[in-house]
Design a protein around this motif. Structure first.
Motif, PDB file in Angstrom:
ATOM      1  N   ASN A 112      -7.782 -20.904 -10.004  1.00 36.91           N
ATOM      2  CA  ASN A 112      -9.237 -21.639  -9.861  1.00 36.91           C
ATOM      3  C   ASN A 112     -10.005 -20.682 -10.069  1.00 36.91           C
ATOM      4  O   ASN A 112     -11.591 -21.393  -8.987  1.00 36.91           O
ATOM      5  CB  ASN A 112      -9.255 -21.966  -8.308  1.00 36.91           C
ATOM      6  N   ILE A 113     -10.588 -19.528 -10.947  1.00 38.96           N
ATOM      7  CA  ILE A 113     -11.083 -18.801 -11.740  1.00 38.96           C
ATOM      8  C   ILE A 113     -11.848 -19.380 -12.379  1.00 38.96           C
ATOM      9  O   ILE A 113     -10.815 -19.561 -13.001  1.00 38.96           O
ATOM     10  CB  ILE A 113     -10.699 -17.133 -12.029  1.00 38.96           C
ATOM     11  N   ILE A 114     -13.192 -19.800 -12.469  1.00 25.15           N
ATOM     12  CA  ILE A 114     -14.321 -20.550 -13.786  1.00 25.15           C
ATOM     13  C   ILE A 114     -14.938 -19.081 -14.255  1.00 25.15           C
ATOM     14  O   ILE A 114     -15.386 -18.325 -13.249  1.00 25.15           O
ATOM     15  CB  ILE A 114     -14.354 -21.762 -12.949  1.00 25.15           C
ATOM     16  N   ARG A 115     -15.277 -18.913 -15.229  1.00 24.76           N
ATOM     17  CA  ARG A 115     -16.237 -18.419 -16.112  1.00 24.76           C
ATOM     18  C   ARG A 115     -16.810 -18.966 -16.596  1.00 24.76           C
ATOM     19  O   ARG A 115     -16.714 -19.008 -18.042  1.00 24.76           O
ATOM     20  CB  ARG A 115     -15.317 -17.038 -16.827  1.00 24.76           C
ATOM     21  N   PRO A 116     -18.167 -19.397 -16.754  1.00 25.64           N
ATOM     22  CA  PRO A 116     -18.783 -20.156 -17.506  1.00 25.64           C
ATOM     23  C   PRO A 116     -19.979 -19.438 -17.953  1.00 25.64           C
ATOM     24  O   PRO A 116     -20.432 -20.226 -18.822  1.00 25.64           O
ATOM     25  CB  PRO A 116     -19.841 -21.310 -15.709  1.00 25.64           C
ATOM     26  N   LEU A 117     -19.839 -18.483 -17.828  1.00 24.93           N
ATOM     27  CA  LEU A 117     -21.060 -17.521 -18.909  1.00 24.93           C
ATOM     28  C   LEU A 117     -20.070 -17.284 -20.256  1.00 24.93           C
ATOM     29  O   LEU A 117     -20.741 -16.522 -20.720  1.00 24.93           O
ATOM     30  CB  LEU A 117     -21.438 -16.777 -18.471  1.00 24.93           C
ATOM     31  N   LEU A 118     -18.991 -16.974 -20.479  1.00 24.42           N
ATOM     32  CA  LEU A 118     -18.059 -16.585 -21.960  1.00 24.42           C
ATOM     33  C   LEU A 118     -18.843 -16.896 -22.898  1.00 24.42           C
ATOM     34  O   LEU A 118     -18.976 -16.639 -23.937  1.00 24.42           O
ATOM     35  CB  LEU A 118     -16.426 -17.178 -21.911  1.00 24.42           C
ATOM     36  N   ALA A 119     -19.900 -17.599 -22.402  1.00 28.01           N
ATOM     37  CA  ALA A 119     -20.060 -18.764 -24.252  1.00 28.01           C
ATOM     38  C   ALA A 119     -21.483 -18.101 -24.324  1.00 28.01           C
ATOM     39  O   ALA A 119     -22.310 -18.277 -25.772  1.00 28.01           O
ATOM     40  CB  ALA A 119     -20.474 -20.539 -23.928  1.00 28.01           C
ATOM     41  N   PHE A 120     -21.989 -16.976 -23.166  1.00 27.55           N
ATOM     42  CA  PHE A 120     -23.115 -16.660 -24.000  1.00 27.55           C
ATOM     43  C   PHE A 120     -23.060 -15.119 -24.002  1.00 27.55           C
ATOM     44  O   PHE A 120     -22.250 -14.123 -23.092  1.00 27.55           O
ATOM     45  CB  PHE A 120     -23.950 -16.548 -22.362  1.00 27.55           C
ATOM     46  N   SER A 121     -24.098 -14.255 -24.722  1.00 24.68           N
ATOM     47  CA  SER A 121     -23.857 -13.318 -24.906  1.00 24.68           C
ATOM     48  C   SER A 121     -25.512 -12.275 -23.538  1.00 24.68           C
ATOM     49  O   SER A 121     -25.951 -12.919 -23.079  1.00 24.68           O
ATOM     50  CB  SER A 121     -24.888 -12.301 -26.257  1.00 24.68           C
ATOM     51  N   ARG A 122     -24.516 -10.958 -23.325  1.00 22.28           N
ATOM     52  CA  ARG A 122     -25.869 -10.515 -22.610  1.00 22.28           C
ATOM     53  C   ARG A 122     -27.244 -10.049 -23.003  1.00 22.28           C
ATOM     54  O   ARG A 122     -27.931 -10.816 -21.965  1.00 22.28           O
ATOM     55  CB  ARG A 122     -25.568  -8.557 -22.854  1.00 22.28           C
ATOM     56  N   ALA A 123     -27.527 -10.428 -24.151  1.00 18.26           N
ATOM     57  CA  ALA A 123     -28.595 -10.057 -24.172  1.00 18.26           C
ATOM     58  C   ALA A 123     -29.758 -11.961 -24.257  1.00 18.26           C
ATOM     59  O   ALA A 123     -31.321 -11.599 -23.382  1.00 18.26           O
ATOM     60  CB  ALA A 123     -28.990 -10.201 -26.661  1.00 18.26           C
ATOM     61  N   GLU A 124     -28.795 -12.968 -24.513  1.00 16.82           N
ATOM     62  CA  GLU A 124     -28.731 -14.453 -24.096  1.00 16.82           C
ATOM     63  C   GLU A 124     -29.638 -13.717 -22.536  1.00 16.82           C
ATOM     64  O   GLU A 124     -30.822 -14.679 -21.816  1.00 16.82           O
ATOM     65  CB  GLU A 124     -28.316 -15.373 -24.290  1.00 16.82           C
ATOM     66  N   ILE A 125     -28.557 -13.213 -21.480  1.00 17.73           N
ATOM     67  CA  ILE A 125     -29.191 -13.807 -20.130  1.00 17.73           C
ATOM     68  C   ILE A 125     -30.009 -12.416 -19.852  1.00 17.73           C
ATOM     69  O   ILE A 125     -30.336 -13.398 -18.723  1.00 17.73           O
ATOM     70  CB  ILE A 125     -27.397 -12.900 -19.511  1.00 17.73           C
ATOM     71  N   LEU A 126     -30.347 -11.569 -20.505  1.00 17.22           N
ATOM     72  CA  LEU A 126     -31.222 -11.125 -20.070  1.00 17.22           C
ATOM     73  C   LEU A 126     -31.935 -11.732 -20.444  1.00 17.22           C
ATOM     74  O   LEU A 126     -33.599 -11.729 -19.946  1.00 17.22           O
ATOM     75  CB  LEU A 126     -31.066  -9.756 -20.954  1.00 17.22           C
ATOM     76  N   GLU A 127     -32.947 -12.471 -21.783  1.00 18.84           N
ATOM     77  CA  GLU A 127     -33.433 -12.641 -22.376  1.00 18.84           C
ATOM     78  C   GLU A 127     -34.253 -14.397 -21.002  1.00 18.84           C
ATOM     79  O   GLU A 127     -35.168 -14.104 -20.466  1.00 18.84           O
ATOM     80  CB  GLU A 127     -33.476 -14.051 -23.867  1.00 18.84           C
ATOM     81  N   TYR A 128     -33.327 -14.385 -20.591  1.00 19.37           N
ATOM     82  CA  TYR A 128     -33.432 -16.141 -19.661  1.00 19.37           C
ATOM     83  C   TYR A 128     -34.168 -14.844 -18.002  1.00 19.37           C
ATOM     84  O   TYR A 128     -34.773 -15.692 -17.569  1.00 19.37           O
ATOM     85  CB  TYR A 128     -32.034 -16.690 -18.728  1.00 19.37           C
TER      86      TYR A 128
END
Length: 438
Positions: A154-170
């Motif tokens: 029941n553990i979901i990791r929905p950000l695995l398709a995204f890089s840290r750079a994308e996350i920082l930019e957002y």
């Protein structure tokens, strides 16, 4: 990134909509962005924050920050704290492992208490690359190189398709606030060492490293799926389950092209580590065993028998049963009924002549030297010989209970064979039916 996240959820995690979700939030960049994205999609999230008490005032400020953003976003928030360093020392494990066990155990407690469907964590593509490289330095099978799973129970990791750079930019575009964990800057830990010293060099060599890595992970996951399909076929052909144990046919395992590799795939989830010893069981004498933290693998004639190591209970292995008792429930369940109107004919029940019994009856495990007079047979027989003739394995023998008289005469090898000396017959004025329920 928001549109890409929406498409990602719709394609890969549509089941997250309209269910209660628990989001693990540290207050750092990744979990804050995941919270913001989930709120943009109107997902039903509550927040869970662990204070591990590892960075003194900084840890407490993280907790205050999470409570603040939870209030601002109107998300329900759960917080707890752990004396992580003390717990790690007592359990003789690393602080990182202790923290992981503590937080995931707590998440599952919240899931049960508040009926959450899934737990969301903010692992991203860079985390998966770091894990891959950690496994590479330590050595691993193929499954260690398939990246962090997007879904695990029941553990979901929905950000695995995204890089840290994308996350920082957002985060910058949406003017989000977050907390920086000062421990992430140190190279004291292997993961941080890889993050700060190895990956930057790899990105210099290949600026598209993360894209290449994502493609590689997909290829490896596809290869692992082919292996899983084959192992499922091999398992169905060479093993079967009985009484909570798994029996592997030694001759069929030996016929495989790479027995050690197949044994690894068949048994890896049971936490075995001594794979050469596991392989040696195929040619060992009956009785040889290999242990993992949770299971034991036993060579018994033509089979390897896998069973869980029983958790020691306070239940006594020697229980006295009084004549006035109609049932017992510990350590097993037995029901006693005098002169039943309807007799049950099954291996789970026996009918005895009560006048032949001497109380208190005794419930115990078998011992060397035990013998009984098996119903349907002449003479007496040592219990060890009976077990051997019935092909009852060493593991199965340890689970068998005996019902005996006060003088320690065996009345019943429970769920197996009754002693003929105590059989009820038509002349028995007072019969007693004894029923075992598993």
């Amino acid at each position: 990134m928001l549109q890409k996240f929406i498409q990602h959820i719709n394609t890969n995690f549509p089941f997250l909509k309209d269910v209660k979700l628990l989001l693990a939030i540290s207050g750092g960049l990744d979990s804050v962005v995941l919270m913001h994205l989930c709120n943009q999609l109107n997902l039903q999230i509550s927040l869970a924050h662990c204070n591990f008490k590892l960075r003194n005032e900084e840890s407490d400020l993280d907790e205050e920050f999470v409570k603040k953003i939870g209030q601002i976003s109107s998300n329900q928030i759960f917080t707890t704290y752990f004396e992580t360093e003390k717990i790690a020392k007592n359990k003789q494990i690393s602080i990182q492992i202790a923290a992981r066990e503590l937080r995931y155990n707590w998440f599952q407690e919240l899931v049960l208490e508040h009926q959450f469907e899934f737990v969301l964590t903010a692992h991203h593509l860079d985390d998966s690359l770091e894990t891959f490289l950690i496994h590479l330095t330590r050595g691993s099978g193929l499954d260690g190189f398939t990246g962090i799973p997007a879904k695990s129970g029941n553990i979901i990791r929905p950000l695995l398709a995204f890089s840290r750079a994308e996350i920082l930019e957002y985060a910058i575009e949406n003017q989000l606030e977050w907390r920086e964990d000062s421990s992430n800057a140190t190279t004291k830990y292997l993961r941080n060492n890889i993050r700060h010293q190895v990956i930057p060099i790899l990105k210099e060599i290949n600026p598209s490293l993360l894209d290449s890595f994502a493609n590689t992970i997909q290829n490896l996951q596809d290869a692992q799926q082919i292996i899983d399909d084959k192992i499922e076929e091999i398992s169905a052909n060479s093993s079967f389950e009985k009484d909570g144990m798994v029996f592997f046919d030694v001759s069929k395992i030996k016929q495989l092209s790479k027995p050690k590799a197949y044994l690894y795939q068949l048994l890896k989830k049971y936490q075995f580590t001594e794979w050469n010893n596991v392989l040696d069981l195929l040619t060992s004498q009956t009785g040889k065993q290999v242990f993992s933290k949770t299971h034991v693998l036993l060579k018994d004639r033509d089979f390897l028998i896998l069973s869980e190591i029983p958790i020691k209970k306070k239940d006594s292995a020697y229980v006295e049963i009084l004549e006035t008792q109609s049932t017992i429930s510990t350590p097993i369940f037995l029901n006693f009924e005098e002169n039943p109107s309807k007799k049950i004919a099954s291996k789970n029940s026996i009918s005895v002549a009560k006048n032949l019994l001497k109380y208190p009856l005794i419930l115990r495990k078998w011992q060397n030297g035990d013998y009984f007079c098996p119903s349907g047979m002449q003479g007496k027989k040592k219990l060890s010989k009976y077990f051997k003739d019935e092909k009852i394995s060493l593991i199965e023998k340890e689970k068998i209970w005996l019902l005996c008289t006060a003088e320690n005469e065996i009345i019943w090898v429970i769920n197996h064979r009754q002693d003929r000396r105590f059989l009820a017959n038509s002349a028995s004025e007072n019969s007693l039916q004894i029923i075992y329920k598993s």
